[in-house]
Design a protein around this motif. Structure first.
Motif, PDB file in Angstrom:
ATOM      1  N   ALA A  34      51.490  49.080  46.057  1.00 24.93           N
ATOM      2  CA  ALA A  34      50.356  48.386  45.538  1.00 24.93           C
ATOM      3  C   ALA A  34      50.879  46.911  45.209  1.00 24.93           C
ATOM      4  O   ALA A  34      50.307  46.029  45.722  1.00 24.93           O
ATOM      5  CB  ALA A  34      49.432  48.979  44.670  1.00 24.93           C
ATOM      6  N   ALA A  35      51.920  46.880  44.451  1.00 27.68           N
ATOM      7  CA  ALA A  35      52.570  45.649  43.834  1.00 27.68           C
ATOM      8  C   ALA A  35      53.316  44.956  44.988  1.00 27.68           C
ATOM      9  O   ALA A  35      53.360  43.744  45.075  1.00 27.68           O
ATOM     10  CB  ALA A  35      53.657  46.052  42.872  1.00 27.68           C
ATOM     11  N   ASN A  36      53.776  45.717  46.040  1.00 25.55           N
ATOM     12  CA  ASN A  36      54.557  45.255  47.204  1.00 25.55           C
ATOM     13  C   ASN A  36      53.604  44.557  48.027  1.00 25.55           C
ATOM     14  O   ASN A  36      53.940  43.625  48.963  1.00 25.55           O
ATOM     15  CB  ASN A  36      55.444  46.291  47.975  1.00 25.55           C
ATOM     16  CG  ASN A  36      56.553  46.683  47.385  1.00 25.55           C
ATOM     17  OD1 ASN A  36      57.189  45.812  46.616  1.00 25.55           O
ATOM     18  ND2 ASN A  36      56.726  47.972  47.116  1.00 25.55           N
ATOM     19  N   LEU A  37      51.999  44.916  47.923  1.00 27.94           N
ATOM     20  CA  LEU A  37      51.042  44.202  48.846  1.00 27.94           C
ATOM     21  C   LEU A  37      50.341  43.447  48.259  1.00 27.94           C
ATOM     22  O   LEU A  37      49.174  43.099  48.667  1.00 27.94           O
ATOM     23  CB  LEU A  37      50.238  45.411  49.489  1.00 27.94           C
ATOM     24  CG  LEU A  37      50.911  46.469  50.677  1.00 27.94           C
ATOM     25  CD1 LEU A  37      49.896  47.744  50.879  1.00 27.94           C
ATOM     26  CD2 LEU A  37      50.779  45.703  51.686  1.00 27.94           C
ATOM     27  N   VAL A  38      50.761  42.858  47.013  1.00 28.42           N
ATOM     28  CA  VAL A  38      50.068  41.716  46.457  1.00 28.42           C
ATOM     29  C   VAL A  38      49.855  40.562  47.332  1.00 28.42           C
ATOM     30  O   VAL A  38      48.639  40.085  47.287  1.00 28.42           O
ATOM     31  CB  VAL A  38      50.550  41.469  45.042  1.00 28.42           C
ATOM     32  CG1 VAL A  38      50.106  40.179  44.408  1.00 28.42           C
ATOM     33  CG2 VAL A  38      50.397  42.497  44.030  1.00 28.42           C
ATOM     34  N   PRO A  39      50.568  39.965  47.987  1.00 29.15           N
ATOM     35  CA  PRO A  39      50.453  38.796  48.863  1.00 29.15           C
ATOM     36  C   PRO A  39      49.231  39.136  49.846  1.00 29.15           C
ATOM     37  O   PRO A  39      48.543  38.171  50.048  1.00 29.15           O
ATOM     38  CB  PRO A  39      51.715  38.466  49.523  1.00 29.15           C
ATOM     39  CG  PRO A  39      52.752  39.089  48.460  1.00 29.15           C
ATOM     40  CD  PRO A  39      52.183  40.375  48.078  1.00 29.15           C
ATOM     41  N   VAL A  40      49.394  40.272  50.341  1.00 28.19           N
ATOM     42  CA  VAL A  40      48.559  40.592  51.442  1.00 28.19           C
ATOM     43  C   VAL A  40      47.001  40.929  50.608  1.00 28.19           C
ATOM     44  O   VAL A  40      46.003  40.577  51.377  1.00 28.19           O
ATOM     45  CB  VAL A  40      48.807  41.942  52.036  1.00 28.19           C
ATOM     46  CG1 VAL A  40      47.698  42.180  53.464  1.00 28.19           C
ATOM     47  CG2 VAL A  40      50.204  41.704  52.761  1.00 28.19           C
ATOM     48  N   LEU A  41      46.758  41.374  49.437  1.00 26.88           N
ATOM     49  CA  LEU A  41      45.842  41.575  48.912  1.00 26.88           C
ATOM     50  C   LEU A  41      45.018  40.267  48.418  1.00 26.88           C
ATOM     51  O   LEU A  41      43.795  40.395  48.674  1.00 26.88           O
ATOM     52  CB  LEU A  41      46.175  42.560  47.513  1.00 26.88           C
ATOM     53  CG  LEU A  41      45.897  44.031  47.630  1.00 26.88           C
ATOM     54  CD1 LEU A  41      46.444  44.532  46.358  1.00 26.88           C
ATOM     55  CD2 LEU A  41      44.624  44.513  48.007  1.00 26.88           C
ATOM     56  N   ILE A  42      45.977  39.528  47.903  1.00 27.75           N
ATOM     57  CA  ILE A  42      45.219  38.063  47.589  1.00 27.75           C
ATOM     58  C   ILE A  42      44.795  37.384  48.853  1.00 27.75           C
ATOM     59  O   ILE A  42      43.449  36.874  48.745  1.00 27.75           O
ATOM     60  CB  ILE A  42      46.377  37.265  46.964  1.00 27.75           C
ATOM     61  CG1 ILE A  42      46.916  37.867  45.625  1.00 27.75           C
ATOM     62  CG2 ILE A  42      45.940  35.764  46.938  1.00 27.75           C
ATOM     63  CD1 ILE A  42      47.917  37.162  44.961  1.00 27.75           C
ATOM     64  N   ALA A  44      43.681  38.912  51.572  1.00 29.65           N
ATOM     65  CA  ALA A  44      42.292  39.536  52.098  1.00 29.65           C
ATOM     66  C   ALA A  44      41.194  39.315  51.058  1.00 29.65           C
ATOM     67  O   ALA A  44      40.052  39.316  51.576  1.00 29.65           O
ATOM     68  CB  ALA A  44      42.991  41.020  51.888  1.00 29.65           C
ATOM     69  N   MET A  45      41.496  39.115  49.929  1.00 28.30           N
ATOM     70  CA  MET A  45      40.284  38.811  49.026  1.00 28.30           C
ATOM     71  C   MET A  45      39.803  37.572  49.067  1.00 28.30           C
ATOM     72  O   MET A  45      38.636  37.377  49.009  1.00 28.30           O
ATOM     73  CB  MET A  45      40.833  38.886  47.509  1.00 28.30           C
ATOM     74  CG  MET A  45      41.143  40.496  47.003  1.00 28.30           C
ATOM     75  SD  MET A  45      41.240  40.704  45.064  1.00 28.30           S
ATOM     76  CE  MET A  45      43.010  40.044  45.086  1.00 28.30           C
ATOM     77  N   VAL A  46      40.858  36.405  49.380  1.00 26.04           N
ATOM     78  CA  VAL A  46      40.297  35.252  49.605  1.00 26.04           C
ATOM     79  C   VAL A  46      39.218  35.181  50.884  1.00 26.04           C
ATOM     80  O   VAL A  46      38.159  34.657  51.090  1.00 26.04           O
ATOM     81  CB  VAL A  46      41.311  34.178  49.861  1.00 26.04           C
ATOM     82  CG1 VAL A  46      40.921  32.869  50.316  1.00 26.04           C
ATOM     83  CG2 VAL A  46      42.051  33.922  48.340  1.00 26.04           C
ATOM     84  N   GLN A  47      39.757  36.060  51.773  1.00 25.21           N
ATOM     85  CA  GLN A  47      38.873  35.949  53.485  1.00 25.21           C
ATOM     86  C   GLN A  47      37.844  36.702  53.181  1.00 25.21           C
ATOM     87  O   GLN A  47      36.624  36.285  53.840  1.00 25.21           O
ATOM     88  CB  GLN A  47      39.913  36.774  54.131  1.00 25.21           C
ATOM     89  CG  GLN A  47      39.203  36.860  55.618  1.00 25.21           C
ATOM     90  CD  GLN A  47      40.297  37.395  56.673  1.00 25.21           C
ATOM     91  OE1 GLN A  47      41.070  36.882  57.288  1.00 25.21           O
ATOM     92  NE2 GLN A  47      39.889  38.579  57.103  1.00 25.21           N
ATOM     93  N   GLY A  50      35.452  35.884  49.712  1.00 25.92           N
ATOM     94  CA  GLY A  50      34.952  34.373  49.533  1.00 25.92           C
ATOM     95  C   GLY A  50      35.407  33.749  48.069  1.00 25.92           C
ATOM     96  O   GLY A  50      34.961  32.815  47.752  1.00 25.92           O
ATOM     97  N   VAL A  51      36.271  34.277  47.370  1.00 23.27           N
ATOM     98  CA  VAL A  51      37.016  33.941  46.171  1.00 23.27           C
ATOM     99  C   VAL A  51      38.158  32.959  46.368  1.00 23.27           C
ATOM    100  O   VAL A  51      38.627  32.883  47.408  1.00 23.27           O
ATOM    101  CB  VAL A  51      37.305  34.969  45.344  1.00 23.27           C
ATOM    102  CG1 VAL A  51      36.273  36.066  44.724  1.00 23.27           C
ATOM    103  CG2 VAL A  51      38.360  35.653  45.792  1.00 23.27           C
ATOM    104  N   ASP A  52      38.223  31.871  45.440  1.00 22.53           N
ATOM    105  CA  ASP A  52      39.515  31.293  45.749  1.00 22.53           C
ATOM    106  C   ASP A  52      40.659  31.745  45.473  1.00 22.53           C
ATOM    107  O   ASP A  52      40.888  32.629  44.726  1.00 22.53           O
ATOM    108  CB  ASP A  52      39.337  29.920  44.948  1.00 22.53           C
ATOM    109  CG  ASP A  52      39.084  30.041  43.342  1.00 22.53           C
ATOM    110  OD1 ASP A  52      39.776  30.970  43.028  1.00 22.53           O
ATOM    111  OD2 ASP A  52      38.286  29.120  42.636  1.00 22.53           O
ATOM    112  N   ILE A  53      41.856  31.216  45.663  1.00 20.50           N
ATOM    113  CA  ILE A  53      42.966  31.930  45.640  1.00 20.50           C
ATOM    114  C   ILE A  53      43.549  32.131  44.139  1.00 20.50           C
ATOM    115  O   ILE A  53      44.101  32.965  43.919  1.00 20.50           O
ATOM    116  CB  ILE A  53      44.225  31.106  46.409  1.00 20.50           C
ATOM    117  CG1 ILE A  53      45.347  31.682  46.627  1.00 20.50           C
ATOM    118  CG2 ILE A  53      44.336  29.766  45.817  1.00 20.50           C
ATOM    119  CD1 ILE A  53      46.365  31.313  47.463  1.00 20.50           C
ATOM    120  N   ALA A  54      43.186  31.265  43.341  1.00 21.52           N
ATOM    121  CA  ALA A  54      43.446  31.235  41.811  1.00 21.52           C
ATOM    122  C   ALA A  54      42.652  32.467  41.290  1.00 21.52           C
ATOM    123  O   ALA A  54      43.370  33.213  40.587  1.00 21.52           O
ATOM    124  CB  ALA A  54      42.926  30.141  40.944  1.00 21.52           C
ATOM    125  N   ALA A  55      41.466  32.786  41.625  1.00 20.53           N
ATOM    126  CA  ALA A  55      40.878  33.788  41.208  1.00 20.53           C
ATOM    127  C   ALA A  55      41.321  35.253  41.822  1.00 20.53           C
ATOM    128  O   ALA A  55      41.467  36.450  40.858  1.00 20.53           O
ATOM    129  CB  ALA A  55      39.390  33.786  41.738  1.00 20.53           C
TER     130      ALA A  55
END
Length: 422
Positions: A34-42, A44-47, A50-55
């Motif tokens: 899960a930690a290795n996938l953090v950039p992908v999670l971030i 995906a959450m933005v897309q 609809g949250v901004d990248i900071a959130a």
């Protein structure tokens, strides 16, 4: 590497059989995915939310911080715990934490799910970390697991584009790993009673044994933990800001993504090279040499303005990072057969990983490249000094491929530390 423990080693330590390896994969390795996938999670959450990248970044930080907190809590009872059962508790939390949001894809469920999943991952990491100390050769165990981890991370990042930043798909993959882990966790070894060593006074019972358990972590362990917190914080201050640093070096986002994958593969190379360095020059000088190379390449990355310098630096940096992970985890495992030192150190390491992006985001736009480079390299020098001193204080810590220090010996070593190296 000898398959049997030395005569002075506690009996009952686990051999690194296939079942034991799968136990580590089902807990320690899967927890780190899960930690290795953090950039992908971030992304995906933005897309999808609809949250901004900071959130999105704050949610990811909460997940990792939850893991670190869970490790500190778990460390209070990890020595005597039933590790397969404890690992499965973490796996259940991981399945729930990532599985429920995949079915109900809303901001509140994802927020709560990431924290629950992070707590589960922390329990799993603590369990696997402690179990490594209960094997006959912690260095070999750590090296094997780190190589598998790097291979798994590389594979996940390689197929990440297939997710198309779809948050539900990413969450389902992580939850599915948790389900598989439930089937594998039974191979984790527990601490054998013989590792507690004879009581120092006649007639001492369970209370004396418990007192010795509490004393296995001394000043060296806490110095180790403090220095690795600063080191991992600054490492992730650089890793999380690679998009900014790559742009500064005139590298496109696509090329930078490929370089990040190369960095992960470089970690695999480093994990393979670390045992060779340990065998050839010992643990203390391995730390000095490898951390020095890591620090130099980190400095070049932050101050670079050319693609060639940045490319070479990030690839070498990735290899050195993998080597350091193997060497530090091996040292922490050998310092204490109960695994409490390893869990303490890894908890502080994870805390640095959690807050590195947050601190880096605040400073990268305020400091000049040179100021930022100095900020992220000075803690690495401190880290190298602390680990050099710790490794030199005991011949068993200096060399590799040995068993962990038993409880009674750990207490006596700490009491005699003022007498200097043996």
């Amino acid at each position: 590497m000898n398959s049997a423990p030395p005569a002075s080693a506690p009996s009952g330590l686990a051999a690194l059989t296939g079942r034991v390896i799968f136990g580590f994969v089902g807990t320690w390795v899967f927890a780190l995915m899960a930690a290795n996938l953090v950039p992908v999670l971030i992304a995906a959450m933005v897309q999808d939310l609809g949250v901004d990248i900071a959130a999105a970044g704050a949610l990811a930080t909460g997940m990792t911080a939850g893991s670190a907190l869970a490790m500190f809590v778990t460390n209070r009872f990890i020595a005597r715990a039933d590790r397969p059962r404890l690992g499965r508790i973490g796996l259940v939390l991981m399945v729930i934490g990532y599985g429920v949001p995949s079915a109900v894809l809303t901001v509140p469920t994802v927020m709560g799910g990431l924290i629950v999943g992070g707590i589960g991952a922390g329990i799993m990491i603590a369990t696997g970390t402690a179990a490594a100390s209960s094997t006959r050769n912690p260095d070999k165990t750590v090296t094997t697991i780190m190589i598998i981890n790097r291979l798994g991370a590389s594979a996940l990042l390689a197929i990440a584009p297939l997710f198309h930043n779809d948050l539900r798909s990413v969450l389902v993959v992580i939850a599915a790993l948790g389900v598989v882990g439930l089937l594998l966790a039974g191979g984790l070894p527990n601490l054998p009673e013989s590792a507690l060593a004879p009581a120092p006074t006649a007639g001492a019972g369970a209370s004396a044994g418990d007192a010795r358990l509490r004393r296995t972590m001394g000043g060296a362990a806490f110095a180790f933990a403090a220095s690795i917190l600063l080191w991992s914080l600054t490492e992730d201050m650089v890793y999380s800001m690679t998009s900014v640093l790559a742009q500064q070096s005139q590298i496109s986002p696509e090329t930078n993504s490929a370089l990040l994958s190369g960095k992960v593969l470089g970690g695999l190379v480093g994990a393979l090279l670390a045992p060779l360095a340990l065998r050839w020059i010992g643990r203390s000088w391995s730390f000095v040499l490898i951390i020095a190379l890591s620090t130099l390449t980190k400095f070049v990355m932050v101050t670079s303005t050319t693609p060639v310098a940045y490319t070479v630096a990030i690839l070498v940096w990735g290899a050195m990072y993998g080597a350091i992970l193997v060497l530090y985890a091996g040292l922490a495992a050998i310092m204490d057969v109960t695994g409490r030192t390893g869990v303490l150190v890894s908890g502080f390491y994870l805390a640095g990983v959690a807050f590195g992006p947050l601190v880096g985001g605040q400073l990268v736009g305020v400091l000049t490249p040179l100021q930022y480079a100095i900020t992220v390299t000075v803690p690495s020098i401190l880290f190298a000094v602390v680990l050099f001193v710790i490794a030199r204080r005991n011949r068993k810590l200096e060399r590799g491929n040995t068993t962990a220090i038993a409880v009674g010996d750990a207490v006596r070593d700490e009491a005699a530390a003022a007498a200097g190296p043996r």
